[in-house]
Write a protein that holds these residues in place. Structure first.
Motif, PDB file in Angstrom:
ATOM      1  N   SER A 283       0.822  -1.209   0.000  1.00 28.94           N
ATOM      2  CA  SER A 283       0.000   0.000   0.000  1.00 28.94           C
ATOM      3  C   SER A 283       0.859   1.264   0.000  1.00 28.94           C
ATOM      4  N   ASN A 284       1.923   1.261   0.804  1.00 23.70           N
ATOM      5  CA  ASN A 284       2.817   2.418   0.837  1.00 23.70           C
ATOM      6  C   ASN A 284       3.570   2.596  -0.478  1.00 23.70           C
ATOM      7  N   LEU A 285       3.963   1.481  -1.090  1.00 23.30           N
ATOM      8  CA  LEU A 285       4.659   1.574  -2.377  1.00 23.30           C
ATOM      9  C   LEU A 285       3.752   2.164  -3.450  1.00 23.30           C
ATOM     10  N   VAL A 286       2.528   1.650  -3.520  1.00 25.52           N
ATOM     11  CA  VAL A 286       1.575   2.167  -4.511  1.00 25.52           C
ATOM     12  C   VAL A 286       1.239   3.629  -4.222  1.00 25.52           C
ATOM     13  N   SER A 287       1.068   3.963  -2.946  1.00 28.05           N
ATOM     14  CA  SER A 287       0.777   5.358  -2.586  1.00 28.05           C
ATOM     15  C   SER A 287       1.927   6.275  -2.971  1.00 28.05           C
ATOM     16  N   GLY A 288       3.163   5.791  -2.817  1.00 32.81           N
ATOM     17  CA  GLY A 288       4.302   6.602  -3.230  1.00 32.81           C
ATOM     18  C   GLY A 288       4.306   6.884  -4.716  1.00 32.81           C
ATOM     19  N   VAL A 289       3.964   5.871  -5.527  1.00 33.52           N
ATOM     20  CA  VAL A 289       3.886   6.089  -6.979  1.00 33.52           C
ATOM     21  C   VAL A 289       2.780   7.081  -7.317  1.00 33.52           C
ATOM     22  N   ILE A 290       1.631   6.968  -6.633  1.00 31.98           N
ATOM     23  CA  ILE A 290       0.519   7.899  -6.884  1.00 31.98           C
ATOM     24  C   ILE A 290       0.924   9.328  -6.525  1.00 31.98           C
ATOM     25  N   ILE A 291       1.625   9.495  -5.422  1.00 33.81           N
ATOM     26  CA  ILE A 291       2.060  10.835  -5.020  1.00 33.81           C
ATOM     27  C   ILE A 291       2.978  11.444  -6.059  1.00 33.81           C
ATOM     28  N   LEU A 292       3.875  10.631  -6.603  1.00 30.63           N
ATOM     29  CA  LEU A 292       4.793  11.150  -7.612  1.00 30.63           C
ATOM     30  C   LEU A 292       4.071  11.467  -8.919  1.00 30.63           C
ATOM     31  N   LEU A 293       3.034  10.684  -9.238  1.00 33.40           N
ATOM     32  CA  LEU A 293       2.330  10.903 -10.493  1.00 33.40           C
ATOM     33  C   LEU A 293       1.401  12.111 -10.433  1.00 33.40           C
ATOM     34  N   ASP A 294       0.660  12.269  -9.336  1.00 28.28           N
ATOM     35  CA  ASP A 294      -0.292  13.388  -9.280  1.00 28.28           C
ATOM     36  C   ASP A 294       0.349  14.698  -8.823  1.00 28.28           C
ATOM     37  N   LYS A 295       1.635  14.651  -8.427  1.00 26.35           N
ATOM     38  CA  LYS A 295       2.396  15.864  -8.085  1.00 26.35           C
ATOM     39  C   LYS A 295       1.741  16.647  -6.951  1.00 26.35           C
ATOM     40  N   SER A 296       1.092  15.930  -6.032  1.00 25.50           N
ATOM     41  CA  SER A 296       0.447  16.624  -4.919  1.00 25.50           C
ATOM     42  C   SER A 296       1.467  17.197  -3.949  1.00 25.50           C
ATOM     43  N   ILE A 297       2.541  16.501  -3.729  1.00 21.58           N
ATOM     44  CA  ILE A 297       3.636  17.026  -2.923  1.00 21.58           C
ATOM     45  C   ILE A 297       4.948  16.727  -3.625  1.00 21.58           C
ATOM     46  N   LYS A 298       5.956  17.507  -3.315  1.00 16.52           N
ATOM     47  CA  LYS A 298       7.265  17.343  -3.934  1.00 16.52           C
ATOM     48  C   LYS A 298       8.323  17.806  -2.941  1.00 16.52           C
ATOM     49  N   PRO A 299       9.578  17.427  -3.135  1.00 18.20           N
ATOM     50  CA  PRO A 299      10.638  17.884  -2.216  1.00 18.20           C
ATOM     51  C   PRO A 299      10.699  19.403  -2.144  1.00 18.20           C
ATOM     52  N   GLY A 300      10.750  19.915  -0.923  1.00 13.72           N
ATOM     53  CA  GLY A 300      10.784  21.353  -0.702  1.00 13.72           C
ATOM     54  C   GLY A 300       9.453  21.938  -0.293  1.00 13.72           C
ATOM     55  N   ASP A 301       8.340  21.212  -0.495  1.00 15.18           N
ATOM     56  CA  ASP A 301       7.032  21.715  -0.090  1.00 15.18           C
ATOM     57  C   ASP A 301       6.923  21.760   1.437  1.00 15.18           C
ATOM     58  N   VAL A 302       6.179  22.739   1.915  1.00 11.06           N
ATOM     59  CA  VAL A 302       5.899  22.877   3.341  1.00 11.06           C
ATOM     60  C   VAL A 302       4.506  22.321   3.599  1.00 11.06           C
ATOM     61  N   ILE A 303       4.407  21.315   4.458  1.00  8.93           N
ATOM     62  CA  ILE A 303       3.130  20.649   4.688  1.00  8.93           C
ATOM     63  C   ILE A 303       2.836  20.601   6.180  1.00  8.93           C
ATOM     64  N   SER A 304       1.557  20.389   6.477  1.00  7.40           N
ATOM     65  CA  SER A 304       1.087  20.154   7.841  1.00  7.40           C
ATOM     66  C   SER A 304       0.238  18.897   7.816  1.00  7.40           C
ATOM     67  N   LEU A 305       0.566  17.962   8.688  1.00  8.52           N
ATOM     68  CA  LEU A 305      -0.185  16.722   8.813  1.00  8.52           C
ATOM     69  C   LEU A 305      -0.394  16.467  10.295  1.00  8.52           C
ATOM     70  N   GLY A 306      -1.603  16.741  10.768  1.00  7.38           N
ATOM     71  CA  GLY A 306      -1.846  16.656  12.195  1.00  7.38           C
ATOM     72  C   GLY A 306      -1.086  17.754  12.925  1.00  7.38           C
ATOM     73  N   GLU A 307      -0.266  17.369  13.878  1.00 10.16           N
ATOM     74  CA  GLU A 307       0.545  18.327  14.621  1.00 10.16           C
ATOM     75  C   GLU A 307       1.951  18.464  14.038  1.00 10.16           C
ATOM     76  N   THR A 308       2.211  17.798  12.932  1.00 13.77           N
ATOM     77  CA  THR A 308       3.534  17.857  12.305  1.00 13.77           C
ATOM     78  C   THR A 308       3.538  18.939  11.249  1.00 13.77           C
ATOM     79  N   PHE A 309       4.470  19.883  11.389  1.00 21.47           N
ATOM     80  CA  PHE A 309       4.621  20.967  10.418  1.00 21.47           C
ATOM     81  C   PHE A 309       6.097  21.036  10.024  1.00 21.47           C
ATOM     82  N   GLY A 310       6.368  20.957   8.730  1.00 20.09           N
ATOM     83  CA  GLY A 310       7.744  21.020   8.255  1.00 20.09           C
ATOM     84  C   GLY A 310       7.787  20.958   6.748  1.00 20.09           C
ATOM     85  N   TRP A 311       8.989  20.853   6.224  1.00 20.35           N
ATOM     86  CA  TRP A 311       9.151  20.789   4.770  1.00 20.35           C
ATOM     87  C   TRP A 311       9.668  19.413   4.371  1.00 20.35           C
ATOM     88  N   ILE A 312       9.278  19.006   3.173  1.00 20.73           N
ATOM     89  CA  ILE A 312       9.610  17.670   2.676  1.00 20.73           C
ATOM     90  C   ILE A 312      11.077  17.641   2.278  1.00 20.73           C
TER      91      ILE A 312
END
Length: 466
Positions: A283-312
């Motif tokens: 599931s994680n492998l397939v999700s990783g491919v989907i993330i790379l294909l849909d370009k939702s996040i990329k290295p350098g993006d600043v994201i918040s997930l729950g209480e985690t805030f930082g850059w990829i």
């Protein structure tokens, strides 16, 4: 020998025992052959006409170390004056500096062998010629294996290469190969010899090292291409790594002679394991491919997930590395980024709007407060100007203050959000203090009621009767 082996086989009724006796006999013959060659070599070295070659060899070794001690520090100082050179050139120069004694020895011994072959009989420099070939081969192997970045793999390839070249120059490869081939482990109909294991390690090491070198070279070219988005760069690099490493593994196994048809059963077992125990991994492998294909996040993006805030920091096959402002690195599974609610502060652009709430006393002019707040905020370096200049609006009339909202924009969320809010609050404090604008705070009045009461009662702050 043949008659003895035939008689032994006739006396042995068990084929397995006969095979073991043959292997033991072959091993003894090989060991005796190597022992005879070693004795002949020692006898040749002990002859009077070869003693001077040993002395010359010893003198060249001492002279090489002396030259290395003299020129080594000077060569290192010269390296420090070179600026702008690529890193691979510095690494090779450092390798030469560390093995400078071997470099001088190769030069000196080949010069000595050439001179001796010109002025005397070639047999008088036979052992010196062998030493010259060995030293040159060791130096070449050390330079070639420097291409391998993995330290453990580089050491294995280097020592295996040195041993194999030494045996080749001494004409001991055939006996050594037979000896290693006789040392085997039999599992049913499968026979795994020491020679097969060493050959597999060497071939797989070479093919994987070449695949790693090609992958790094092509990955660097992909990352330098500005026309490819960061997410597609990561996807292309991952696909390239899988293909090259897979091809290197198959080629290495085929060179060794491994039967790849047996992998069909293994692939079936892997499929069953994936269906039961490795569902999350898949599931994680397939999700990783989907993330790379849909370009939702990329290295350098600043994201918040729950209480985690930082850059990829990087996108992996199983997880995403997120670095926070306090230096912590979170490895978030790819599945959580697909199924959870993720705030990407820099998805389409890097602009981020921040809001600050404050209040002032009713005696202060709201028009002046708004102007001072905007001017104080605009003087901060990270706050953007037009067309995204700061604005200030009244949002309500509170119990003891006029409430405002201050909105401003930044374009570097990786620099932090809390620190820029703190800088704006400090600028407002200084500006309000300079212009005589007060920031009110809740005040409570306590009255003592004594008329008609047996004893006075003190009403606390927040009492409904106050």
């Amino acid at each position: 020998m043949a008659e003895t082996e035939t008689t032994t086989l006739e006396q042995t009724s068990d084929p397995g025992e006969a095979a073991v006796q043959i292997v033991e006999q072959d091993t003894q013959d090989i060991a005796l052959s190597l022992w005879d060659q070693g004795l002949n070599f020692i006898t040749g070295v002990a002859r009077p006409w070869t003693a001077y070659q040993a002395l010359i060899l010893l003198g060249l070794v001492v002279l090489s170390f002396a030259l290395s001690r003299y020129f080594g520090p000077r060569f290192r100082e010269w390296m420090r004056t070179r600026e702008g050179w690529p890193k691979w050139r510095y690494r090779y120069l450092l390798l030469v500096q560390r093995r400078m004694a071997l470099v001088f020895f190769v030069i000196l011994i080949w010069t000595t062998v050439w001179v001796m072959r010109e002025v005397t009989w070639p047999s008088r420099s036979y052992f010196l010629g062998i030493a010259a070939q060995l030293a040159a081969a060791w130096l070449i192997i050390a330079l070639i294996t420097r291409l391998v970045r993995n330290g453990a793999l580089r050491a294995i390839l280097r020592y295996c290469g040195w041993i194999w070249i030494t045996l080749t120059l001494l004409n001991l490869t055939e006996e050594t190969q037979q000896l290693l081939h006789s040392l085997a482990l039999e599992l049913g109909e499968t026979r795994i010899s020491m020679w097969m294991v060493l050959q597999a390690v060497a071939m797989l090491g070479v093919t994987l090292a070449l695949a790693r070198f090609v992958t790094r070279t092509m990955s660097a070219g992909i990352r330098r291409n500005p026309e490819i988005s960061p997410s597609m760069q990561e996807l292309a690099i991952k696909v390239l790594q899988v293909i090259l490493y897979g091809v290197a593994l198959v080629i290495g196994l085929r060179i060794v002679g491994f039967d790849l048809t047996g992998l069909a059963v293994l692939s079936g077992a892997i499929g069953v394991g994936l269906g039961f125990g490795l569902a999350k991994v898949v599931s994680n492998l397939v999700s990783g491919v989907i993330i790379l294909l849909d370009k939702s996040i990329k290295p350098g993006d600043v994201i918040s997930l729950g209480e985690t805030f930082g850059w990829i920091n990087s996108l992996g096959a199983r997880y995403v590395s997120v670095v926070t402002r306090d230096g912590r690195e979170y490895l978030i599974p790819n599945e959580d980024l697909i199924t959870g609610q993720v705030v990407n502060w820099s998805h389409s652009d890097d602009f981020v709007r921040l809001d600050i709430y404050f209040g002032t006393a009713y005696c202060d002019d709201p028009h002046v407060v708004r102007r001072i707040a905007v001017e104080a905020t605009s003087r901060i370096g990270r706050v953007l100007g037009k067309p995204k200049a700061p604005v200030c609006h009244i949002v309500g009339f509170g119990d003891s203050s006029v409430d405002y909202i201050l909105r401003f924009w930044i374009e570097d969320p990786t620099g932090g959000l809390t620190n820029i809010r703190g800088a704006v609050y400090l600028a407002l404090w200084d500006a309000f203090k300079e212009n005589g604008i007060s920031i009110p705070f809740p005040q409570r009045e306590v009255r003592v009621l004594g008329s008609g009461a047996a004893s006075p009662a003190v009403l606390q702050a927040g009492d409904p009767e106050m």
